[in-house]
Design an enzyme around this catalytic site. Structure first.
Site, PDB file in Angstrom:
ATOM      1  N   ARG A   1       0.777  -1.379   0.014  1.00  0.00           N
ATOM      2  CA  ARG A   1       0.016   0.127  -0.044  1.00  0.00           C
ATOM      3  C   ARG A   1       0.887   1.233   0.033  1.00  0.00           C
ATOM      4  O   ARG A   1       0.536   2.507  -0.549  1.00  0.00           O
ATOM      5  CB  ARG A   1      -0.852   0.116   1.289  1.00  0.00           C
ATOM      6  CG  ARG A   1      -1.924  -1.279   1.125  1.00  0.00           C
ATOM      7  CD  ARG A   1      -3.088  -1.038   2.280  1.00  0.00           C
ATOM      8  NE  ARG A   1      -3.979  -1.983   1.927  1.00  0.00           N
ATOM      9  CZ  ARG A   1      -5.139  -2.108   3.075  1.00  0.00           C
ATOM     10  NH1 ARG A   1      -5.407  -1.176   3.814  1.00  0.00           N
ATOM     11  NH2 ARG A   1      -6.070  -2.754   2.517  1.00  0.00           N
TER      12      ARG A   1
ATOM     13  N   LYS B   1     -21.284 -15.869   0.568  1.00  0.00           N
ATOM     14  CA  LYS B   1     -22.756 -15.567   1.024  1.00  0.00           C
ATOM     15  C   LYS B   1     -23.364 -14.808  -0.174  1.00  0.00           C
ATOM     16  O   LYS B   1     -22.648 -13.691  -0.530  1.00  0.00           O
ATOM     17  CB  LYS B   1     -22.597 -14.950   2.443  1.00  0.00           C
ATOM     18  CG  LYS B   1     -22.309 -15.610   3.377  1.00  0.00           C
ATOM     19  CD  LYS B   1     -22.381 -14.829   4.869  1.00  0.00           C
ATOM     20  CE  LYS B   1     -21.968 -15.672   5.921  1.00  0.00           C
ATOM     21  NZ  LYS B   1     -22.255 -14.978   7.006  1.00  0.00           N
TER      22      LYS B   1
ATOM     23  N   GLY C   1     -10.202  -7.719  -2.316  1.00  0.00           N
ATOM     24  CA  GLY C   1     -10.667  -8.914  -1.371  1.00  0.00           C
ATOM     25  C   GLY C   1      -9.657 -10.233  -1.815  1.00  0.00           C
ATOM     26  O   GLY C   1      -8.518 -10.153  -2.045  1.00  0.00           O
TER      27      GLY C   1
ATOM     28  N   GLY D   1     -14.014  -3.013   1.143  1.00  0.00           N
ATOM     29  CA  GLY D   1     -15.649  -2.613   1.171  1.00  0.00           C
ATOM     30  C   GLY D   1     -15.991  -1.472   0.325  1.00  0.00           C
ATOM     31  O   GLY D   1     -17.094  -1.473  -0.287  1.00  0.00           O
TER      32      GLY D   1
END
Length: 405
Positions: A41, A212, A362, A385
Site C-alpha cells: 500500500r 454468501k 479482497g 468494502g
C-alpha cells in the site's frame, strides 16, 4: 462530471494535505523492533507522493492504521515504522510527528520546505481521548475536519480504501478546504471501477464469487441491470441451486435468501450463468475424499469448488468480453484441491484480447497475486468494502467530496 486530480493542481510552495491508505500490517523483527510486514500500500501511493514533491509541494501525509478502541491499542499502532519504511522507499528523509493535533504538529509543518515529506500520527488516535472512545475521526467530528484542513493549502485524497466512509480525514477536510483532488490511485479506481459500472465497453461480463449471497445482493442486483452476463460461483452458488430445486448435500447455503435467489433467477433470465457441476468433499479439508458431481450433491458431501464443466462454461461466457469485473473466488481456493476453479477462471482473464479486466479487491486480489497474474490484469482495486459499494452503484462519500473539474 470529471473529478479534479493532483495533476490539475499548482503545487509549488503549497502545503499539500494527503490522505493515503497506509493501513499496513506490522511485525517485530529479530531485534524486537516494529517494522512494516507488507509495503504494497505504501508502494501504491509513491507515484502521487513523488509527483507532489517533484512539483515543489510540501507533502503532509496521514492515514489510519488498525482500529483504536482503547489507549492500549495506541501502543502498537503508531505510524512511526510506516514513516521509516516510506523514507527507505523514497530514498530521502521523512519527518514523523507523533501527534494528530497541537503545537508540535503545527511547528513541524511550518518548518517544511518545498519537496519535503511529513507523516503525522495515526488518525484513529483521535477516536480515543483520555481513555474514552469518542470516535472523532471515524464519526467525522466537524471541528477535527476543520482543524486538519487548516494545516494545508490543498487536499489530495489517494485513499480509495476509505472512500466508502465519511471520516474527518477525508470528507471532513474536503468540506473545509478550497480544493480537493484525487491522487493517482484514486483516479485509477474512479476510471476503471466507476467506468465499468457506468459506461463499460461491451460485452460486459461480471464474475461474482464468495461464500454468501447476502454479501453480494446489492452487486448482483446492480450488475444484472448493467452487465451482459453475470457469472456466479463460490459458496453463494449453492443458495441459487436450492432455489432451482437442486439437492446440495452438506453444502453451505443461506436458507433465508432462497426466495431472493428465485427472484433474481427469474429477473435475470439467461443473463445469470450458474455452475453446472461441482468438486465435492466429505469434509471441509484438503485431505477429504473428493468427487466431481453433476446435478445433485449427495448427502454427507459439500461443494467446495466449481467443476470442469463449469470452468468450460464460464470460459465460453467470457469469450469476446471487452469489460470484465471479477469479485470473489470460485471455491475454497486457500486449499490446493479446491483452488482450480478460481485459478483457471482468473488465468483465463489474461487471454482475453482487447479486454479491460478489473479485480474488485479482497480474496480475488489474493488469488490474482497467488497466480502471479496481477500485472497482466488492467486494474486491481485497492479497496475492500469500498470496491463492493462502488460495484453496487452506491455513491462513495470520499469520492463525492472531491472537487469537480
Amino acid at each position: 462530471m470529471a473529478k479534479l486530480t493532483v495533476s490539475d493542481l499548482d503545487l509549488k510552495g503549497k502545503k499539500v494535505l494527503m490522505r493515503v491508505d497506509f493501513n499496513v500490517p506490522l511485525k517485530e523483527n529479530e531485534a524486537g523492533e516494529v517494522i512494516v510486514a507488507n509495503d504494497n500500500r505504501i508502494v501504491g501511493a509513491l507515484p502521487t507522493i513523488k509527483y507532489v514533491i517533484d512539483n515543489g509541494g510540501r507533502a503532509i501525509l496521514f492515514s489510519h492504521l488498525g482500529r483504536i478502541k482503547s489507549e492500549d491499542d495506541k501502543k502498537g499502532l503508531s505510524m512511526k515504522p510506516v514513516a521509516q519504511k516510506l523514507a527507505d522507499l523514497l530514498g530521502k528523509p521523512v519527518t514523523f510527528v507523533p501527534a494528530t493535533e497541537g503545537p508540535e504538529l503545527e511547528e513541524a509543518i511550518a518548518k517544511l520546505n518545498d519537496g519535503e515529506v511529513l507523516v503525522f500520527e495515526n488518525t484513529r488516535f483521535e477516536d480515543v481521548k483520555n481513555g474514552v472512545e469518542v470516535k472523532r475521526e471515524s464519526k467525522n467530528d466537524p471541528e477535527l475536519g476543520k482543524y486538519w484542513a487548516s494545516l494545508g493549502d490543498v487536499f489530495v485524497n489517494d485513499a480509495f480504501g476509505t472512500a466508502h466512509r465519511a471520516h474527518a480525514s477525508n470528507v471532513g477536510i474536503a468540506s473545509n478546504i478550497a480544493q480537493t483532488a484525487a491522487g493517482f490511485l484514486m483516479e485509477k479506481e474512479i476510471k476503471f471501477l466507476g467506468g465499468a459500472v457506468e459506461a463499460p465497453a461491451r460485452p460486459f461480463v461480471a464474475i461474482l464469487g464468495g461464500a454468501k449471497v447476502s454479501d453480494k445482493i446489492g452487486i448482483i442486483e446492480n450488475l444484472l441491470g448493467k452487465a451482459d452476463k453475470v457469472i456466479v460461483g463460490g459458496g453463494m452458488a449453492y443458495t441459487f441451486d436450492v432455489a432451482n430445486g437442486k439437492k446440495i448435500g452438506n453444502s453451505l447455503f443461506e436458507a433465508d435468501k432462497v426466495e431472493l435467489a428465485k427472484e433474481l433467477i427469474e429477473k435475470a433470465g439467461d443473463k445469470l450463468v450458474l455452475p453446472i457441476d461441482a468438486v465435492t468433499a466429505d469434509a471441509f479439508s484438503n485431505d477429504a475424499n473428493i468427487e466431481v458431481t453433476d446435478g445433485d450433491i449427495k448427502d454427507g458431501y459439500m461443494g467446495l469448488d466449481i467443476g470442469p464443466k463449469s470452468i468450460d462454461l464460464f470460459k465460453k461466457t467470457l469469450d469476446g468480453a471487452k469489460t470484465v469485473v471479477w469479485n470473489g473466488p470460485m471455491g475454497v481456493f486457500e486449499m490446493p484441491n479446491f483452488a482450480k476453479g478460481t485459478l483457471e477462471v482468473g488465468s483465463y482473464l489474461t487471454t482475453l484480447e482487447g479486454a479491460t479486466t478489473i479485480v474488485g479487491g479482497g480474496d480475488s486480489t489474493a488469488a490474482a497475486q497467488q497466480l502471479g497474474i496481477a500485472d497482466q490484469l488492467t486494474h486491481i482495486s485497492t479497496g475492500g468494502g469500498a470496491s463492493l459499494e462502488y460495484l453496487e452503484g452506491k455513491e462513495l462519500p470520499g469520492i463525492a467530496a472531491i472537487s469537480e473539474k
